[in-house]
Scaffold this active site. Structure first.
Site, PDB file in Angstrom:
ATOM      1  N   HIS A 124       0.872  -1.183   0.000  1.00 24.97           N
ATOM      2  CA  HIS A 124       0.000   0.000   0.000  1.00 24.97           C
ATOM      3  C   HIS A 124       0.909   1.233   0.000  1.00 24.97           C
ATOM      4  CE1 HIS A 124      -2.838   2.904   1.837  1.00 24.97           C
ATOM      5  NE2 HIS A 124      -3.813   2.069   1.532  1.00 24.97           N
ATOM      6  N   ASP A 201       3.221  -4.301   7.961  1.00 23.57           N
ATOM      7  CA  ASP A 201       1.957  -3.578   7.845  1.00 23.57           C
ATOM      8  C   ASP A 201       0.837  -4.613   8.030  1.00 23.57           C
ATOM      9  OD1 ASP A 201      -0.410  -2.534   6.894  1.00 23.57           O
ATOM     10  OD2 ASP A 201       0.456  -1.632   5.094  1.00 23.57           O
ATOM     11  N   GLN A 204      -4.396  -5.298   7.014  1.00 25.56           N
ATOM     12  CA  GLN A 204      -5.366  -6.249   6.450  1.00 25.56           C
ATOM     13  C   GLN A 204      -5.287  -7.623   7.095  1.00 25.56           C
ATOM     14  OE1 GLN A 204      -7.728  -5.229   4.759  1.00 25.56           O
ATOM     15  NE2 GLN A 204      -6.954  -3.255   4.046  1.00 25.56           N
ATOM     16  N   LYS A 227     -10.590  -0.796  10.566  1.00 31.12           N
ATOM     17  CA  LYS A 227     -10.740  -1.938   9.665  1.00 31.12           C
ATOM     18  C   LYS A 227     -11.128  -3.201  10.427  1.00 31.12           C
ATOM     19  CE  LYS A 227      -7.219  -0.213   6.454  1.00 31.12           C
ATOM     20  NZ  LYS A 227      -7.985   0.208   5.295  1.00 31.12           N
ATOM     21  N   CYS A 366      -4.712   2.437  -3.685  1.00 33.49           N
ATOM     22  CA  CYS A 366      -3.471   2.938  -3.049  1.00 33.49           C
ATOM     23  C   CYS A 366      -2.327   1.948  -3.251  1.00 33.49           C
ATOM     24  CB  CYS A 366      -3.656   3.223  -1.573  1.00 33.49           C
ATOM     25  SG  CYS A 366      -4.862   4.492  -1.243  1.00 33.49           S
TER      26      CYS A 366
END
Ligand code: PLP
Length: 410
Positions: A124, A201, A204, A227, A366
């Site tokens: 991202h 990261d 997700q 999220k 993104c």
């Protein structure tokens, strides 16, 4: 998950009862943000109505109550991700700010001209641009791990990228476009053997799977509350204590100091050193209600339900939608389906799906370097959460058939 359980889950999300163009909303943009159960919004209400006072430093009761709520969240997050200490849990605005913090503070201190870092092509922008901004000041090289045709990282290429100048590897746990779940533990172990620091990261991943930062042995791990059924404006940076202690503050201001004079300033202990200014204490206080929601259902049940929807929807798309192109077919994949209907523009597909009540995301997500690698300008992306149903998957498929017939005359 049986129907009664699913209906009980859905009843906690008032937004799922609304319509769009007189059609029941089918919300399939969970990768961008999930919906929020009532108990989280109630907790926000309760903070505003009963305990709103600025946190830390206040001697009066409601300031202490607000502080306790915020610090209880820190302990809940510590336990949720299995950090060793609450001092390793830094509140940020989101994943983006967490990665910027690491790039500016750790990168700004420990990266030097001639060093190398490794990113991947599926990042991202939040895990690309902060490093590029730093590169304007420090002349390090960014190496990029490619993917194979299934959308998996080329691990052989990754291993071959390390040199004695590799200082850091930063990569996503789960791709927000391809759904690919990356082998974080193995990649981290390899990077550590080469002497590199590892930032992951987790934006997700944390909403869809159990994450144990100590088991993964990552040095930094970032994610966003919004999220994972939580409030907006709350992100988490996990960092190993020795690394965080060696890093300078990211921003200056109130909360993060020990003593200030015009001759110089000393900084607060962890984690406050990295939390300048008034934090989003109302939303932080509400975040544990989202963790309660997840725990009540059980992450294994959430993952199994989402996987079932992914497999069912993917199979129907392949067999019933002529010309569909799915991007990301890794066997170990989270419930994200990026696709194009033949050569139809992603934007047209998304707009027509919206008219049929189906909310999907369109565009580059993104992840423009990934789009370039896939040879497309953008895709349509449908992504599932625990409250989505098989009936919604069916509505999505029926809507896709209509859109395909309009755009591709099929
Ligand atoms: N990283 C990934 C993989 C994401 O999917 C996102 C958001 O979509 C982000 C980072 C940025 O998260 P936030 O906007 O909450 O900071």
């Amino acid at each position: 998950m049986d129907n009664a359980q699913l209906q009980n889950i859905r009843s906690q999300f008032p937004i799922l009862d609304r319509t769009v163009y007189n059609k029941p909303l089918v919300y399939l943009d969970n990768t961008a943000t999930s919906q929020t159960p009532k108990r989280v919004v109630d907790a926000i209400d309760a903070s505003y109505f009963h305990t709103k006072a600025n946190v830390h430093r206040g001697v009066f009761s409601i300031s202490q109550e607000a502080t306790d709520l915020m610090e209880q969240t820190r302990c809940r997050v510590r336990d949720y991700i299995n950090a060793s200490s609450e001092q390793e849990v830094i509140f940020t605005r989101g994943t983006t700010e967490a990665i910027n913090l690491v790039a500016a503070s750790w990168g700004g201190t420990f990266l030097h001209d001639g060093d190398e870092i490794i990113l991947t092509v599926m990042e991202h922008h939040a895990n690309i641009v902060p490093w590029q901004l730093l590169r304007n000041r420090v002349k390090f090289t960014i190496k990029v791990v490619p993917i194979n045709e299934k959308g998996e990282l080329d691990i052989e290429a990754y291993r071959n990228m390390f040199t004695e100048r590799t200082r850091l590897v930063s990569f996503t746990h789960v791709s927000n476009v391809l759904g690919t779940v990356n082998p974080v533990k193995e990649m981290t172990a390899y990077a550590h053997r080469q002497g590199a620091v590892v930032m992951v990261d987790g934006a997700q991943a944390v909403p869809h799977m159990k994450v144990d930062v100590r088991d993964l042995d990552v040095d930094f791990y970032a994610f966003s509350s919004h999220k994972m059924y939580g409030p907006t404006g709350v992100g988490i940076l996990y960092g190993k204590k020795d690394l965080l202690e060696a890093m300078p503050p990211y921003q200056g201001g109130g909360e993060m100091i020990s003593h200030v004079s015009f001759n110089g300033t000393t900084f607060a202990e962890l984690p406050f050193k990295f939390e300048a200014g008034t934090p989003d204490f109302v939303d932080i206080a509400a975040f544990p209600r989202a963790l309660d929601f997840i725990n009540e259902i059980g992450m294994d049940n959430i993952a199994a339900h989402e996987q079932e929807l992914l497999d069912y929807t993917t199979a129907r798309m392949i067999s019933e939608i002529p010309g569909v192109r799915i991007f990301g077919t890794a066997p170990h994949k989270s419930a994200v389906i990026s696709f194009l209907l033949g050569d139809a523009h992603h934007y047209d597909t998304g707009m027509l799906l919206d008219k049929l009540g189906v909310a999907v995301r369109t565009g580059h997500h993104c992840a423009q370097p990934l789009m370039q690698a896939l040879g497309v300008e953008g895709t349509v992306r449908a992504s599932f959460a625990v409250y989505n149903t098989r009936e919604e998957a069916d509505k999505f498929i029926e809507a896709l058939k209509k859109v395909n017939s309009i755009l591709n005359r099929i």
